[in-house]
Design a protein around this motif. Sequence first.
Motif, PDB file in Angstrom:
ATOM      1  N   MET A   1       3.571  -6.660   6.601  1.00 48.86           N
ATOM      2  CA  MET A   1       2.141  -6.801   6.615  1.00 48.86           C
ATOM      3  C   MET A   1       1.505  -5.471   7.049  1.00 48.86           C
ATOM      4  O   MET A   1       1.679  -5.040   8.154  1.00 48.86           O
ATOM      5  N   GLY A   2       0.816  -4.814   6.169  1.00 43.65           N
ATOM      6  CA  GLY A   2       0.144  -3.592   6.525  1.00 43.65           C
ATOM      7  C   GLY A   2       0.959  -2.334   6.303  1.00 43.65           C
ATOM      8  O   GLY A   2       0.468  -1.246   6.530  1.00 43.65           O
ATOM      9  N   GLY A   3       2.201  -2.458   5.895  1.00 46.37           N
ATOM     10  CA  GLY A   3       3.019  -1.285   5.644  1.00 46.37           C
ATOM     11  C   GLY A   3       2.703  -0.664   4.291  1.00 46.37           C
ATOM     12  O   GLY A   3       2.226  -1.331   3.372  1.00 46.37           O
ATOM     13  N   ILE A   4       2.950   0.622   4.165  1.00 46.34           N
ATOM     14  CA  ILE A   4       2.706   1.314   2.897  1.00 46.34           C
ATOM     15  C   ILE A   4       4.034   1.435   2.163  1.00 46.34           C
ATOM     16  O   ILE A   4       5.002   1.975   2.696  1.00 46.34           O
ATOM     17  N   SER A   5       4.058   0.935   0.946  1.00 55.94           N
ATOM     18  CA  SER A   5       5.294   0.994   0.166  1.00 55.94           C
ATOM     19  C   SER A   5       5.366   2.310  -0.598  1.00 55.94           C
ATOM     20  O   SER A   5       4.403   3.077  -0.669  1.00 55.94           O
ATOM     21  N   ILE A   6       6.512   2.574  -1.177  1.00 53.00           N
ATOM     22  CA  ILE A   6       6.732   3.801  -1.946  1.00 53.00           C
ATOM     23  C   ILE A   6       5.822   3.848  -3.164  1.00 53.00           C
ATOM     24  O   ILE A   6       5.341   4.917  -3.552  1.00 53.00           O
ATOM     25  N   TRP A   7       5.543   2.707  -3.755  1.00 56.71           N
ATOM     26  CA  TRP A   7       4.673   2.670  -4.934  1.00 56.71           C
ATOM     27  C   TRP A   7       3.240   3.061  -4.586  1.00 56.71           C
ATOM     28  O   TRP A   7       2.574   3.755  -5.345  1.00 56.71           O
ATOM     29  N   GLN A   8       2.786   2.610  -3.450  1.00 56.30           N
ATOM     30  CA  GLN A   8       1.440   2.975  -3.015  1.00 56.30           C
ATOM     31  C   GLN A   8       1.335   4.472  -2.735  1.00 56.30           C
ATOM     32  O   GLN A   8       0.348   5.111  -3.076  1.00 56.30           O
ATOM     33  N   LEU A   9       2.376   5.033  -2.121  1.00 56.52           N
ATOM     34  CA  LEU A   9       2.394   6.475  -1.874  1.00 56.52           C
ATOM     35  C   LEU A   9       2.401   7.266  -3.181  1.00 56.52           C
ATOM     36  O   LEU A   9       1.713   8.288  -3.305  1.00 56.52           O
ATOM     37  N   LEU A  10       3.171   6.801  -4.166  1.00 51.50           N
ATOM     38  CA  LEU A  10       3.208   7.487  -5.460  1.00 51.50           C
ATOM     39  C   LEU A  10       1.852   7.441  -6.166  1.00 51.50           C
ATOM     40  O   LEU A  10       1.435   8.427  -6.787  1.00 51.50           O
ATOM     41  N   ILE A  11       1.165   6.329  -6.058  1.00 55.29           N
ATOM     42  CA  ILE A  11      -0.159   6.214  -6.668  1.00 55.29           C
ATOM     43  C   ILE A  11      -1.139   7.170  -5.977  1.00 55.29           C
ATOM     44  O   ILE A  11      -1.929   7.849  -6.638  1.00 55.29           O
TER      45      ILE A  11
END
Length: 63
Positions: A1-11
Motif C-alpha cells: 500500500m503506497g509503494g512505488i513499483s518498477i512500472w511506475q518509476l519507468l513511466i
Amino acid sequence: MGGISIWQLLIIVAIIVLLFGTKKLRTLGSDLGESVKGFKKAMSDDDNKDNPVVKSVEKNDKE
C-alpha cells in the motif's frame, strides 16, 4: 500500500525524457557532476587550511 513499483518509476522516467529530451538531461547530469566535484574539492581544501597537522603529514608523505 503506497509503494512505488518498477512500472511506475519507468513511466515517470519516460515522461521526464519526453519533457526535457535526452540532450538536456545529459548536460544537466554533467553539470551536476562537476558541481559535486567542485564542492568536494572546496571542502577538502578548507579542511586542509583549517588543520595544519594534516598539511605537515601530507608534506612528509610527498617527500
